[in-house]
Design an enzyme around this catalytic site. Structure first.
Site, PDB file in Angstrom:
ATOM      1  N   ASP A 143      -6.854  -2.722  -7.219  1.00  0.00           N
ATOM      2  CA  ASP A 143      -7.381  -3.344  -6.758  1.00  0.00           C
ATOM      3  C   ASP A 143      -7.868  -4.780  -6.403  1.00  0.00           C
ATOM      4  OD1 ASP A 143      -8.480  -3.606  -3.194  1.00  0.00           O
ATOM      5  OD2 ASP A 143     -10.021  -4.229  -4.027  1.00  0.00           O
ATOM      6  N   TYR A 162     -13.957 -13.289   0.083  1.00  0.00           N
ATOM      7  CA  TYR A 162     -14.682 -11.778  -0.407  1.00  0.00           C
ATOM      8  C   TYR A 162     -16.183 -11.970  -0.917  1.00  0.00           C
ATOM      9  CZ  TYR A 162     -11.771  -8.226   1.741  1.00  0.00           C
ATOM     10  OH  TYR A 162     -10.952  -8.110   2.662  1.00  0.00           O
ATOM     11  N   ARG A 191      -3.161   6.253   0.887  1.00  0.00           N
ATOM     12  CA  ARG A 191      -4.328   8.101   1.946  1.00  0.00           C
ATOM     13  C   ARG A 191      -3.007   8.941   2.505  1.00  0.00           C
ATOM     14  NH1 ARG A 191      -9.756   5.163   3.048  1.00  0.00           N
ATOM     15  NH2 ARG A 191      -8.236   3.461   3.145  1.00  0.00           N
ATOM     16  N   ARG A 244       1.001  -1.101  -0.083  1.00  0.00           N
ATOM     17  CA  ARG A 244       0.234   0.144   0.347  1.00  0.00           C
ATOM     18  C   ARG A 244       1.241   1.192   0.020  1.00  0.00           C
ATOM     19  NH1 ARG A 244      -5.556  -0.616   1.681  1.00  0.00           N
ATOM     20  NH2 ARG A 244      -6.497  -2.742   0.519  1.00  0.00           N
ATOM     21  N   ARG A 304      -7.769  11.758  -4.903  1.00  0.00           N
ATOM     22  CA  ARG A 304      -8.936  10.759  -4.373  1.00  0.00           C
ATOM     23  C   ARG A 304     -10.168  11.720  -4.192  1.00  0.00           C
ATOM     24  NH1 ARG A 304     -11.619   8.373  -3.819  1.00  0.00           N
ATOM     25  NH2 ARG A 304     -12.295   7.281  -2.030  1.00  0.00           N
TER      26      ARG A 304
END
Ligand code: CP3
Length: 698
Positions: free
Chosen positions: A407, A484, A362, A358, A371
């Site tokens: 992703d 998922y 963010r 990652r 974003r």
């Protein structure tokens, strides 16, 4: 001088195609060792005995007394059939069941195997052992056995003999076909198709065959795809090497001429001797082609030339397009010498390579600004922005590799499900998968088509990124992706996932096999698009114990990894895997990624020297001050103890609220501390028992 000679006497950068399966990795490294660029596309898949469903159904019918006769057609098939049955029934029981019925052996080979097994043969078919003789014998000399109304099993190996089966059926026989395969086509045909393409387009100049079945499978795929003629044309221009006579026979059967057979029918000599002669053979072929190009200009026209020289006989194409200049080796890309890829290959490095899961996210202001304008999914689907995000993060941090920004769950959309990223709550997938009918509804995926934006992003990023930096691709492992799909998003207990797994093993298997297949294609297409390594995330597998892992997860991760084209390092990562490390290693991977719940040195000792290791600083450590971060970083470097094959990373992804300056400082610390450690040899002892108190002094 010797050096120059040695350099000339190998592939010298030519792209070399091979179809080896079991020893694919070894083949790839042999080709590399002799100066070639390997493209190993396994053409065979070994079918595990337990997957021989028809053979097992035969066993059940035999033991239940539902057969009157068995016809054994081949020796190899007979032996394999018995091997399969023995996975379920004691041999004594099998032999006893066979004793009660009519046993037919088509020729000397099945006779030999049946004798070894001490099975009494009722009828041995006389020469020439065709199905006509079998019918005659069954009708005329069957010792009390009559065809009409009988139940007869026919063991098959390779293609079924339809006229024979029809003739039996016409005589009122209830036929049970028993195909026993040893080899099947690989699950993912993409590598084979790419290899064909590389040959047809003239990018690959050498092809190595190591068994006859590879030839059959290659021709089968080319025939089905309608590329057979082009492939045969291409094979006339390149160097075709065959490991030995049986393989050469199969090639000759398809009209493919062989340029070379090694002095010993083994992989090593095959690669080495082909390497020594490849350039010379290619030159000769190109010259012949020029010589003949004065004649008819039809590129597909071929002539047979036999120079009398060993290794140069055969058909040569008259295609005038082939020029010596095309044979010049491509330059070795700069990323091949990067710290990251060197560590994947266990080579010595000047400093420990580091990248961070990652790393584009963010915690970085540029990312947050972007974003604020672009929703996450939209960002993933915009190749220009993906490249920008990926490259910016890697360059600003000074890491040793970039990971493509995307992703894990993008694959969900082409499967026919809806994917959404809820604010702050993570992904939501609808509808969730709960039963077999849901699995059946999943759509077939051709990742290259349905995720074209992703592969375009890889190509674009590779072009934009500093050539010294490797680009890492990634995918979920079947279990984590399944979790998922089943939970519809993240989960704490994985109760629906585990419930399906425990309650309906058939549905579980169907889903996991399906995912393994899709994921392999997804990964191979990333390799084709230009990534240098791939990390597979089994992020949530730590919710299972070792027994469940081995039973419900490992076979499918292995299935996925085994079908990935060899030659690209695979990082196999999971969290909460302290109990699963050995089992994960056994599922596959060049590098095992560990989280912060284990001591890196201890984990490595358990995993053994055969794999490299990645990890494992707790991401929350980055909330501490610089001294604390330095101490913890040094502790991990000490655990790695300067051994080759360590890639520094976090134990899990960077958290969104991590102070940016600390991340930059961490990367520099890893480089500074490790280069000092490596150059001074300060910690050369593999001391995995590194004591806590001692480490705290750093
Ligand atoms: O590491 C990188 O820099 C590459 C980018 C990357 C992302 N996701 C970007 C992302 C990678 C490798 C992933 C993998 C991924 N995605 C995993 C496995 C990785 C792991 O942590 O073990 C999983 C489980 C997912 C699924 C996923 N995607 C979740 C659970 C979430 C929500 C959690 C979160 O952090 O918001 C995402 C969204 C996501 N993927 C973001 C990023 C940067 C945040 C999106 C945003 O900007 O809001």
């Amino acid at each position: 001088m010797t050096g120059t000679l040695a350099a000339q006497a190998n592939f010298g950068g030519l792209e070399v195609v091979a179809f080896e399966s079991r020893h694919a990795q070894e083949m790839a490294s042999l080709i590399t060792r002799f100066g070639g660029v390997p493209r190993v596309a396994p053409a065979l898949r070994e079918v595990p005995v337990e997957e021989n469903a028809a053979a097992l159904a035969f066993g059940a019918a035999l033991l239940a007394g539902k057969l009157d006769a068995v016809i054994f057609m081949t020796g190899v098939g007979t032996r394999r059939l018995v091997d399969v049955l023995e996975t379920r029934h004691p041999r004594k029981q099998i032999v006893k069941a066979l004793e009660g019925i009519t046993i037919v052996a088509r020729g000397p080979k099945p006779v030999k195997v049946l004798r070894e097994l001490q099975v009494a043969i009722t009828i041995t078919i006389p020469e020439p052992n065709t199905w006509h003789e079998i019918l005659t014998e069954l009708e005329e000399n069957a010792r009390g056995f009559t065809l009409p109304g009988s139940r007869v099993a026919v063991q098959e190996y390779g293609a079924p003999n339809e006229p024979f089966l029809d003739a039996l059926r016409a005589r009122g026989v209830q036929v049970m076909r028993v195909p026993v395969y040893h080899w099947a086509l690989p699950l993912d045909l993409a590598p084979l198709r790419k290899a064909i393409q590389a040959l047809v387009e003239g990018r690959a100049q050498v092809v190595l065959f190591t068994n006859a079945a590879q030839v059959e499978h290659l021709m089968r795929v080319a025939t089905e795809d309608g590329t057979k003629e082009q492939l045969l044309g291409a094979l006339q221009k390149v160097v075709v090497a065959s490991v030995g006579p049986t393989c050469s026979e199969a090639l000759a059967h398809h009209g493919i001429s062989i340029d070379l057979e090694p002095t010993h029918p083994k992989m090593g000599p095959l690669v080495q001797e082909t390497g020594q002669r490849a350039k010379e053979i290619l030159k000769q072929k190109a010259e012949n082609s020029r010589q003949w190009s004065a004649g008819p200009s039809d590129a597909s026209h071929t002539v047979t030339v036999d120079s009398g020289e060993p290794g140069t006989r055969g058909k040569f194409s008259t295609d005038p397009k082939l020029r010596i200049s095309e044979l010049e080796p491509a330059a070795r890309p700069a990323w091949e010498d990067s710290r990251f890829l060197r560590a994947c290959r266990f080579e010595v490095v000047d400093a420990t390579p580091v990248w961070l899961m990652r790393q584009a996210g963010r915690y970085m202001k540029e990312y947050r600004d972007l974003r604020a304008r672009v929703p996450f999914l939209e960002l993933c689907k915009n190749p220009a922005l993906v490249s920008e995000v990926t490259v910016t993060a890697a360059e600003k941090l000074g890491v040793d590799a970039a990971i493509i920004f995307a992703d894990l769950l993008l694959i969900v959309e082409p499967l026919g499900l809806h994917l959404e990223y809820d604010k702050g709550e993570g992904p939501v997938i609808t509808p969730g998968i709960r039963e077999v009918a849901d699995i059946d509804r999943l759509q077939d995926v051709e990742p290259e088509k349905s995720l074209a934006y992703f592969y375009e992003a890889i190509r674009r990023t590779r072009a934009d990124l500093d050539a010294r930096l490797p680009l890492i691709g990634f995918a979920g492992c079947p279990f984590t992706l399944a979790s998922y799909l089943i939970e519809g998003g993240g989960s704490r207990s994985y109760r629906h996932t585990k419930a399906l797994m425990y309650r309906d093993s058939g549905a579980w298997r169907a889903l996991m096999e399906r995912l393994a297949r899709v994921l392999t294609q997804y990964i191979n297409a990333q390799i084709d698009a230009g990534v240098q390594a791939v990390q597979v995330f089994d992020t949530w597998v730590g919710c299972l114990g070792p027994e469940d892992y081995r039973e419900y997860v490992q076979p499918y991760t292995r299935l996925m990894l085994e079908a990935v084209r060899p030659g690209t390092p695979m990082i196999h990562f999971g969290t909460g895997t302290a109990m699963l490390l050995e089992a994960m290693r056994d599922a596959g991977g060049t590098v095992i990624g560990v989280d912060s719940h284990v001591e890196l040195g201890h984990a490595w000792q358990r995993l053994g020297d055969g794999v490299a290791i990645q990890g494992n600083l707790d991401p929350v450590v980055l909330h501490g001050d610089l001294d604390f971060i330095r101490m913890r970083t040094q502790r991990i470097l000490n655990q790695a103890a300067g051994r080759t094959g360590h890639i520094f990373n976090l134990g899990h992804g960077l958290l969104p609220d991590t102070p940016y300056e600390n991340v930059v400082a961490l990367v520099k610390m890893v480089h500074d501390l490790s280069s000092e450690q490596i150059s001074t040899g300060r910690n050369p002892v593999p001391d995995w028992k590194f004591s806590r108190r001692k480490s705290d002094q750093y």
